[in-house]
Write a protein that holds these residues in place. Structure first.
Motif, mmCIF file in Angstrom:
data_model
loop_
_atom_site.group_PDB
_atom_site.id
_atom_site.type_symbol
_atom_site.label_atom_id
_atom_site.label_comp_id
_atom_site.label_asym_id
_atom_site.label_seq_id
_atom_site.Cartn_x
_atom_site.Cartn_y
_atom_site.Cartn_z
ATOM 1 N N MET A 15 8.062 10.075 11.495
ATOM 2 C CA MET A 15 6.667 10.036 11.944
ATOM 3 C C MET A 15 5.772 9.296 10.973
ATOM 4 N N ASP A 16 6.108 9.306 9.678
ATOM 5 C CA ASP A 16 5.305 8.540 8.728
ATOM 6 C C ASP A 16 5.375 7.051 9.051
ATOM 7 N N LYS A 17 6.582 6.608 9.367
ATOM 8 C CA LYS A 17 6.738 5.194 9.720
ATOM 9 C C LYS A 17 5.966 4.859 10.985
ATOM 10 N N PHE A 69 -2.773 5.895 4.684
ATOM 11 C CA PHE A 69 -3.083 5.698 6.095
ATOM 12 C C PHE A 69 -4.595 5.516 6.310
ATOM 13 N N THR A 70 -5.384 6.280 5.570
ATOM 14 C CA THR A 70 -6.843 6.150 5.678
ATOM 15 C C THR A 70 -7.298 4.785 5.173
ATOM 16 N N LEU A 88 0.822 -1.210 0.000
ATOM 17 C CA LEU A 88 0.000 0.000 0.000
ATOM 18 C C LEU A 88 0.856 1.260 0.000
ATOM 19 N N ASP A 89 0.755 2.038 -1.072
ATOM 20 C CA ASP A 89 1.471 3.310 -1.157
ATOM 21 C C ASP A 89 0.799 4.333 -0.238
ATOM 22 N N VAL A 90 1.603 5.174 0.394
ATOM 23 C CA VAL A 90 1.046 6.191 1.286
ATOM 24 C C VAL A 90 0.417 7.335 0.490
ATOM 25 N N MET A 91 1.106 7.806 -0.552
ATOM 26 C CA MET A 91 0.653 8.961 -1.316
ATOM 27 C C MET A 91 -0.147 8.510 -2.530
ATOM 28 N N LEU A 92 -1.460 8.695 -2.471
ATOM 29 C CA LEU A 92 -2.352 8.339 -3.567
ATOM 30 C C LEU A 92 -3.155 9.563 -3.974
ATOM 31 N N PRO A 93 -3.694 9.600 -5.199
ATOM 32 C CA PRO A 93 -4.354 10.820 -5.679
ATOM 33 C C PRO A 93 -5.668 11.165 -4.996
ATOM 34 N N ASP A 94 -6.356 10.169 -4.431
ATOM 35 C CA ASP A 94 -7.673 10.468 -3.855
ATOM 36 C C ASP A 94 -7.739 10.256 -2.342
ATOM 37 N N LEU A 132 -1.139 2.450 13.081
ATOM 38 C CA LEU A 132 -2.452 2.164 12.499
ATOM 39 C C LEU A 132 -2.628 0.701 12.125
ATOM 40 N N GLY A 133 -1.560 -0.076 12.248
ATOM 41 C CA GLY A 133 -1.712 -1.510 12.013
ATOM 42 C C GLY A 133 -0.931 -2.071 10.849
#
Length: 231
Positions: free
Chosen positions: A86-88, A62-63, A52-58, A94-95
């Motif tokens: 902090m991203d890590k 994390f969400t 799962l990539d963190v930065m997505l267009p929509d 979050l799991g």
């Protein structure tokens, strides 16, 4: 066919390369380039693992991870171009089960995928002995079914959280160091920053085990040494 892996990354070139390596290892692959499609794929395809990539267009990764953890415990490895500490921590809290920063070596990614799938699939093996059940102090753990019940509440644990709790309970009364936990659970060499990874998962585990008071002292910290569960 092998296990089914969901790739969620808006960089199509990266997704294609990862797909190629996965298919060479006989994994089934589902690709999504945005968060909305990813959430639909989780429900429809029932993957065994997600990249799962963190930065997505929509929707940010994390969400999506939060949504996944509301219902599912399959392993999630976060992919990101960000390297901020902090991203890590956010992802692990979050799991997420693992975290790898771009650019990454595809062979390293494949090794992590295999490790997470091995850890996850062992909970689905049948005919396991009675030793795979721990029942004490209001806690019931079953490695065969990946079931965790604490104070009559069923808890949804990720495979890593389950492994940590199992090791602590199996060695109850003894102090287990962060180094021991990391090397037994992650099957990797312990480095200085590995302690942060262990701390985040312990914190997340305590939050899940906390009752109406918001406190949980089931897992005790022995400062400067490690963690202990009482007999």
């Amino acid at each position: 066919m092998g296990s089914k892996v969901l790739i969620v990354d808006d960089e199509r070139e990266i997704a294609d390369v990862v797909e190629l390596y996965l298919k060479n290892e006989n994994y089934q692959v589902v690709k999504c380039y945005n968060g909305r499609d990813a959430l639909e794929a989780v429900e429809k395809e029932k993957p065994d693992l997600a990249l799962l990539d963190v930065m997505l267009p929509d929707i940010d990764g994390f969400t999506i991870l939060q949504k996944i953890r509301e219902k599912y415990t399959f392993p999630v490895i976060m992919l990101t171009a960000k390297t901020e500490y902090m991203d890590k921590i956010n992802g692990l809290t979050l799991g997420a089960d693992d975290y790898i920063a771009k650019p990454f070596n595809p062979l390293e990614l494949m090794a992590r995928v295999k490790a997470q799938l091995r850890r996850s699939t062992k909970y689905n093996e049948g005919n396991r002995p009675q030793e795979d059940i721990i029942d004490f102090g209001g806690l019931f753990l079953n490695r065969n079914t990946h079931e965790c019940i604490y104070n009559e509440r069923e808890l949804t644990l990720t495979p890593i959280e389950f492994d940590i709790l199992w090791i602590l309970c199996e060695n109850r009364g003894q102090v287990i160091s962060s180094e021991q936990l990391f090397e037994q659970v992650w099957k990797e060499k312990y480095y200085k920053n590995s302690n942060n990874t262990v701390m985040v998962h312990i914190r997340h585990l305590r939050e899940k085990m906390s009752g109406p008071t918001g406190k949980s002292d089931f897992i005790k910290t022995v400062w400067g040494v490690g963690y202990r569960v009482e007999k």
